[in-house]
Design a protein around this motif. Structure first.
Motif: not given
Length: 229
Positions: A140-144, A161-168
Motif C-alpha cells: 500500500p502506498k496511500n494509507i488511511g 513513521e509514514g514519512i520515513k517509509l515514504n508512504v502517504a
C-alpha cells in the motif's frame, strides 16, 4: 488483542479472499477459547468457522480437506510451527491465506511462510504494510487511519513513521458525540477523495465497540474492496 480489532482484520481478509470458511487452529486453554468465542460471535453469520484443537498432522490435513478454508487462523507458537511444517509437507497449503495470531511470534519469525501475516497487540505501521503485502501481493502506498482522541498519539506516530517509509498517511478522527456518522464520513472521505488502498482502524472504545460494529462497520466493510485492519 481486543476482539473487535481481530474482527475487523479477519472480516477484511475474508472479503478480499471471498472466503466461505475459516479454520481456527489453536491449543487448549481459556485464552484461546475466548478468542474462538470472539471470532464465532462476530463472524459466524457471514463465514463458516471451523475450530480445531489438534497437533496431529493427519487430523489437521483432513479438516482442511473437508472444510476447504480460504483462511487459516493459527494461535500458539507450537501450533504455528506445526502449520509451517504442514505447509512444507503439503505445498498446496501455501495457497491458503494464514493469519498467525500470537504476540510472541513476529514478522521476522515467518521464515518460509508464504501468503501469511502476523497479528499481535503492538504493531507498527511498517508491520501493517508488510502484512498487507504478504496477503495481497501489493504494497500500500496511500494509507488511511481512523482514530479518536483516545488513540491520537498512535495516529501521530503512524504519520511520522509514514514519512520515513515514504508512504502517504491520511488520518480521520471519529467524533465521540456522533461516532456512527463520523465513521461513515471518514471512510467515504478516505476512499473517495484520498483514494487510499488500505485503511487502519485504531482500536479504542470510540472507533470500535459493541454497538458500532453491528450498526456501522459490518455494512461499511461489505462495500469495500480494499483491506481494512
Amino acid at each position: 488483542m481486543h476482539k473487535f480489532f481481530l474482527f475487523i482484520s479477519i472480516l477484511a481478509c475474508s472479503l478480499f479472499s471471498q472466503s466461505n470458511s475459516v479454520l481456527y487452529l489453536h491449543p487448549n486453554g481459556p485464552r484461546y477459547k475466548k478468542t474462538e468465542m470472539g471470532i464465532k460471535s462476530e463472524l459466524s453469520k457471514s463465514v463458516k468457522i471451523v475450530s480445531l484443537v489438534s497437533k496431529n498432522e493427519s487430523e489437521i490435513k483432513n479438516s482442511i480437506d473437508n472444510s476447504s478454508p480460504k483462511i487459516v487462523i493459527v494461535s500458539g507458537v507450537d501450533m504455528i510451527k506445526m502449520w509451517k511444517k504442514l505447509q512444507s509437507k503439503y505445498p498446496e497449503l501455501n495457497q491458503i491465506s494464514s493469519i498467525l495470531l500470537e504476540s510472541e511470534f513476529t514478522e521476522s519469525d515467518l521464515g518460509g511462510f508464504s501468503n501469511g501475516c502476523v497479528i499481535n497487540s503492538d504493531i507498527t505501521l511498517g508491520q501493517y504494510i508488510t502484512s498487507v503485502n504478504q496477503l495481497t501481493g501489493k504494497k500500500p502506498k496511500n494509507i488511511g487511519i481512523i482514530y479518536s482522541s483516545k488513540s491520537a498519539k498512535i495516529a501521530q506516530a503512524y504519520q511520522n513513521e509514514g514519512i520515513k517509509l515514504n508512504v502517504a498517511v491520511y488520518d480521520k478522527q471519529v467524533i465521540a458525540s456522533d461516532p456512527d456518522a463520523s465513521i461513515k464520513s471518514s471512510v467515504k472521505n478516505l476512499t473517495e477523495i484520498f483514494n487510499v488502498d488500505y485503511i487502519i482502524v485504531l482500536d479504542d472504545p470510540v472507533t470500535i465497540n459493541n454497538q458500532n460494529v453491528s450498526t456501522t462497520w459490518v455494512s461499511l466493510l461489505t462495500g469495500l474492496s480494499i483491506p481494512v485492519a
